[in-house]
Design an enzyme around this catalytic site. Structure first.
Site, PDB file in Angstrom:
ATOM      1  N   ASP A  13       6.520 -10.985  -6.142  1.00 10.91           N
ATOM      2  CA  ASP A  13       7.057  -9.781  -5.499  1.00 10.91           C
ATOM      3  C   ASP A  13       8.094 -10.088  -4.425  1.00 10.91           C
ATOM      4  O   ASP A  13       8.217  -9.367  -3.429  1.00 10.91           O
ATOM      5  CB  ASP A  13       5.919  -8.927  -4.889  1.00 10.91           C
ATOM      6  N   LYS A  16      12.655 -10.462  -7.012  1.00  9.72           N
ATOM      7  CA  LYS A  16      13.389 -11.144  -8.094  1.00  9.72           C
ATOM      8  C   LYS A  16      14.165 -10.147  -8.954  1.00  9.72           C
ATOM      9  O   LYS A  16      15.311 -10.391  -9.327  1.00  9.72           O
ATOM     10  CB  LYS A  16      12.404 -11.923  -8.991  1.00  9.72           C
ATOM     11  N   GLY A  40       5.837  -7.006 -12.144  1.00  9.97           N
ATOM     12  CA  GLY A  40       6.414  -5.685 -11.871  1.00  9.97           C
ATOM     13  C   GLY A  40       7.694  -5.926 -11.102  1.00  9.97           C
ATOM     14  O   GLY A  40       7.649  -6.325  -9.946  1.00  9.97           O
ATOM     15  N   HIS A  41       8.826  -5.745 -11.759  1.00  3.68           N
ATOM     16  CA  HIS A  41      10.128  -6.028 -11.137  1.00  3.68           C
ATOM     17  C   HIS A  41      10.845  -4.705 -10.885  1.00  3.68           C
ATOM     18  O   HIS A  41      11.190  -3.985 -11.820  1.00  3.68           O
ATOM     19  CB  HIS A  41      10.960  -6.958 -12.039  1.00  3.68           C
ATOM     20  N   GLN A 223       6.153 -13.678 -11.424  1.00  2.10           N
ATOM     21  CA  GLN A 223       5.191 -14.184 -10.419  1.00  2.10           C
ATOM     22  C   GLN A 223       5.935 -15.063  -9.402  1.00  2.10           C
ATOM     23  O   GLN A 223       7.121 -14.890  -9.213  1.00  2.10           O
ATOM     24  CB  GLN A 223       4.042 -14.959 -11.080  1.00  2.10           C
TER      25      GLN A 223
HETATM   26  P1  GDP Z   1       9.656  -8.772  -7.885  1.00  4.46           P
HETATM   27  O1  GDP Z   1       8.347  -8.720  -8.593  1.00  4.46           O
HETATM   28  O2  GDP Z   1       9.935 -10.112  -7.304  1.00  4.46           O
HETATM   29  O3  GDP Z   1      10.801  -8.266  -8.711  1.00  4.46           O
HETATM   30  O4  GDP Z   1       9.518  -7.790  -6.632  1.00  4.46           O
HETATM   31  P2  GDP Z   1       8.833  -6.317  -6.631  1.00  4.46           P
HETATM   32  O5  GDP Z   1       9.737  -5.368  -7.323  1.00  4.46           O
HETATM   33  O6  GDP Z   1       7.428  -6.381  -7.098  1.00  4.46           O
HETATM   34  O7  GDP Z   1       8.744  -6.052  -5.079  1.00  4.46           O
HETATM   35  C1  GDP Z   1       9.851  -6.050  -4.258  1.00  4.46           C
HETATM   36  C2  GDP Z   1       9.963  -4.677  -3.592  1.00  4.46           C
HETATM   37  O8  GDP Z   1      10.872  -4.770  -2.510  1.00  4.46           O
HETATM   38  C3  GDP Z   1      10.533  -3.608  -4.512  1.00  4.46           C
HETATM   39  O9  GDP Z   1       9.979  -2.368  -4.156  1.00  4.46           O
HETATM   40  C4  GDP Z   1      12.031  -3.641  -4.205  1.00  4.46           C
HETATM   41  O10 GDP Z   1      12.665  -2.393  -4.462  1.00  4.46           O
HETATM   42  C5  GDP Z   1      12.010  -3.930  -2.728  1.00  4.46           C
HETATM   43  N1  GDP Z   1      13.149  -4.707  -2.218  1.00  4.46           N
HETATM   44  C6  GDP Z   1      13.867  -5.683  -2.817  1.00  4.46           C
HETATM   45  N2  GDP Z   1      14.753  -6.219  -1.937  1.00  4.46           N
HETATM   46  C7  GDP Z   1      14.569  -5.562  -0.775  1.00  4.46           C
HETATM   47  C8  GDP Z   1      15.158  -5.673   0.520  1.00  4.46           C
HETATM   48  O11 GDP Z   1      16.019  -6.510   0.784  1.00  4.46           O
HETATM   49  N3  GDP Z   1      14.682  -4.825   1.483  1.00  4.46           N
HETATM   50  C9  GDP Z   1      13.719  -3.893   1.248  1.00  4.46           C
HETATM   51  N4  GDP Z   1      13.323  -3.113   2.243  1.00  4.46           N
HETATM   52  N5  GDP Z   1      13.146  -3.767   0.039  1.00  4.46           N
HETATM   53  C10 GDP Z   1      13.561  -4.598  -0.953  1.00  4.46           C
HETATM   54  P1  IMO Z   2       5.852 -10.402 -10.131  1.00  5.31           P
HETATM   55  O1  IMO Z   2       6.603 -10.930 -11.307  1.00  5.31           O
HETATM   56  C1  IMO Z   2       2.409 -10.728  -7.499  1.00  5.31           C
HETATM   57  C2  IMO Z   2      -1.328 -12.215  -9.230  1.00  5.31           C
HETATM   58  C3  IMO Z   2      -2.480 -11.248  -9.357  1.00  5.31           C
HETATM   59  C4  IMO Z   2      -3.648 -12.202  -9.224  1.00  5.31           C
HETATM   60  C5  IMO Z   2      -3.158 -13.453  -9.944  1.00  5.31           C
HETATM   61  C6  IMO Z   2      -3.607 -13.538 -11.384  1.00  5.31           C
HETATM   62  O2  IMO Z   2       5.940  -8.927  -9.981  1.00  5.31           O
HETATM   63  O3  IMO Z   2       6.177 -11.146  -8.895  1.00  5.31           O
HETATM   64  P2  IMO Z   2      -3.036 -12.267 -13.634  1.00  5.31           P
HETATM   65  O4  IMO Z   2      -2.904 -10.808 -13.942  1.00  5.31           O
HETATM   66  O5  IMO Z   2      -1.792 -13.039 -13.893  1.00  5.31           O
HETATM   67  O6  IMO Z   2      -4.232 -12.876 -14.270  1.00  5.31           O
HETATM   68  O7  IMO Z   2      -3.320 -12.326 -12.062  1.00  5.31           O
HETATM   69  O8  IMO Z   2      -1.735 -13.387  -9.906  1.00  5.31           O
HETATM   70  N1  IMO Z   2      -0.067 -11.765  -9.868  1.00  5.31           N
HETATM   71  C7  IMO Z   2       1.002 -11.338  -9.191  1.00  5.31           C
HETATM   72  N2  IMO Z   2       1.185 -11.147  -7.859  1.00  5.31           N
HETATM   73  N3  IMO Z   2       3.429 -10.519  -8.337  1.00  5.31           N
HETATM   74  C8  IMO Z   2       3.275 -10.727  -9.665  1.00  5.31           C
HETATM   75  O9  IMO Z   2       4.300 -10.662 -10.535  1.00  5.31           O
HETATM   76  C9  IMO Z   2       2.004 -11.116 -10.147  1.00  5.31           C
HETATM   77  N4  IMO Z   2       1.500 -11.401 -11.374  1.00  5.31           N
HETATM   78  C10 IMO Z   2       0.240 -11.807 -11.181  1.00  5.31           C
HETATM   79  O10 IMO Z   2      -2.466 -10.287  -8.336  1.00  5.31           O
HETATM   80  O11 IMO Z   2      -3.836 -12.533  -7.880  1.00  5.31           O
HETATM   81 MG    MG Z   3       6.565  -7.633  -8.543  1.00  4.47          MG
END
Ligand code: GDP
Ligand code: IMO
Ligand code: MG
Length: 422
Positions: A13, A16, A40-41, A223
């Site tokens: 998270d 990416k 979840g991107h 991840q």
């Molecule tokens: P990922 O899994 O690495 O793609 O990241 P996620 O989407 O799960 O979580 C990142 C969250 O931060 C999302 O809700 C994005 O919209 C948000 N986000 C990304 N870059 C920034 C930033 O520079 N500032 C803020 N406030 N939010 C951001």
């Molecule tokens: P993105 O791509 C954050 C965590 C889960 C759990 C562990 C194992 O959005 O960054 P799993 O379902 O793979 O068996 O879970 O890994 N986890 C993540 N945490 N971002 C993710 O993906 C994750 N994918 C799995 O919360 O602790």
């Molecule tokens: Mg994510």
């Protein structure tokens, strides 16, 4: 003709998806190499928010081909949901989305096994997303798995039945979990028909031919490196190699084709699920980071645990991945903090160290913090490094020294335009 990689340096998270979407326009192909619907991107374009789980984050760029690589585990049900969401948003993606025949399938009973395994662990559960990731990779390495290429074979139903029976046998060993297999199976087989409308390819040939033709490839990690099956905080990890080595096995790309490894790190740390987190803040400051950063899972909606940036942790993942540049996201979340802390080393076993110990799960680690005065103003209108407040610039420069790696970009908001180079 080269492959650049974007991956997370923390526990996932890191943002990416946003960075892949932004940088994708410089590439011909965006390829996912591991993980599955546990990811979840989030991408925000023109005020609209999209969350991708299995589909690569280059999908919003019309000229770009997106490939789901052999290292991914794919659940037809969640995949079709994602496809439908893109259709509903009028995104014409079908001809630009290719799936590796060697990607493994998640079947409904994988999800039940995930739930049963977690339930049996009680308090020591991993905190899995319950998407069936662990059981699907277990079947892959156990040589029982079903692959996307099997979907078009005449004996697919027999193969499916055989794996299902095996799973139902295993489920008997676990505490009861509630499931309605019949309903899920109907859904599964309907989804497969829709999935078959996509182009299935021998992706190892597809990507290597693209490279031979001089094309540029961006590999998108899911991840974070601290969730890597080998190097993460085992057993509180996911079941794939999330580090750059996973690009080679998850796409069939040789190591000498990799050029830049772009590591994404938040300006602080988060983790969702169980497991060690040395800089975790279980206080008001942690609560504030969660609130301001809107730290709730994009896949499960769970609150993310929050803490300060952790330099030993980042040095470890920079080392493992061969990171050539770091992008810092969510700088804006620190706007209202008078003081910002960074763990510059760890204290454990009566010594100060920069090394993550083997027994990180059980060992008491005391982070040694360095404090910075916050810039204490909004970064909302900042569109270049030069325009950052001096204290924010100093913070970035200092981090660069601590990480011994170039910080190439800073992100200051979820939107595409809130990203600039240094
Ligand atoms: P990922 O899994 O690495 O793609 O990241 P996620 O989407 O799960 O979580 C990142 C969250 O931060 C999302 O809700 C994005 O919209 C948000 N986000 C990304 N870059 C920034 C930033 O520079 N500032 C803020 N406030 N939010 C951001
Ligand atoms: P993105 O791509 C954050 C965590 C889960 C759990 C562990 C194992 O959005 O960054 P799993 O379902 O793979 O068996 O879970 O890994 N986890 C993540 N945490 N971002 C993710 O993906 C994750 N994918 C799995 O919360 O602790
Ligand atoms: Mg994510």
């Amino acid at each position: 003709m080269a492959v650049d990689v974007i991956l997370g340096l923390q526990w996932g998270d890191e943002g990416k998806g946003k960075i892949v979407d932004y940088l994708a326009e410089k590439y011909d192909l965006v390829c996912r190499f591991q993980g599955g619907p546990n990811a979840g991107h989030t991408i925000k374009i023109d005020g609209k928010k999209y969350v991708l789980h299995t589909i690569p984050s280059g999908i919003f760029r019309e000229e770009i081909t997106n490939v789901i690589g052999n290292g991914v585990v794919l659940d037809p049900i969640t995949m079709v949901k994602e496809m439908n969401a893109l259709h509903d948003a009028n995104i014409d993606f079908m001809p630009r989305l290719l799936v590796s025949r060697k990607a493994h399938l998640i079947v409904p009973t994988h999800r039940y096994l995930d739930a049963a395994s977690e339930a049996s662990k009680g308090a020591s559960k991993i905190g899995s997303t319950l998407k069936g990731i662990g059981p699907a990779y277990m079947d892959k390495t156990g040589r029982n798995g079903l692959r996307v290429g099997d979907l078009t074979s005449s004996d697919f139903e027999a193969k499916y039945k055989s794996i299902k029976e095996k799973h139902l046998g295993l489920l008997k060993m676990y505490p009861d979990v509630d499931f309605n297999l019949e309903e899920q199976e109907t859904h599964f087989f309907e989804s497969i028909e829709k999935l078959k409308q996509l182009r299935f390819v021998n992706s190892e040939y597809y990507v290597n031919n693209a490279l031979a033709e001089g094309k540029q490839i961006l590999a998108e990690g899911a991840q974070g490196s601290m969730l890597d099956i080998d190097f993460g905080t085992y057993p509180f990890v996911t079941s794939s190699n999330t580090i750059s080595a996973g690009v080679c096995s998850g796409l069939g790309i040789a190591p000498n084709k990799i050029r830049e490894v772009i590591g994404i790190a938040k300006a602080y740390c988060t983790r969702v699920g169980s497991g060690p987190f040395p800089t975790e803040l279980e206080d008001e400051t942690g609560e504030k980071l969660r609130k301001v950063g809107m730290e709730f899972g994009a896949t499960t909606g769970r609150p993310r645990r929050c803490g300060w940036l952790d330099v030993p942790q980042l040095l470890y993942t920079i080392m493992l991945n061969g990171v050539t540049q770091v992008i810092i996201t969510k700088m804006d979340v620190l706007d209202t903090f008078e003081t910002i802390q960074v763990a510059k080393s760890y204290h454990y076993d009566n010594m100060e160290s920069n090394e993550l110990p083997f027994d990180i799960v059980d060992k008491k680690i005391d982070p040694v913090y360095q404090s910075y005065e916050g810039w204490y103003e909004s970064l909302d209108n900042v569109r270049s490094f030069q325009d950052l407040p001096t204290k924010a610039k100093d913070y970035v420069k200092h981090l660069e020294q601590l990480l011994k790696t170039r910080i190439s970009m800073i992100s200051t908001g979820p939107e595409r335009e809130k990203l600039f180079g240094q």
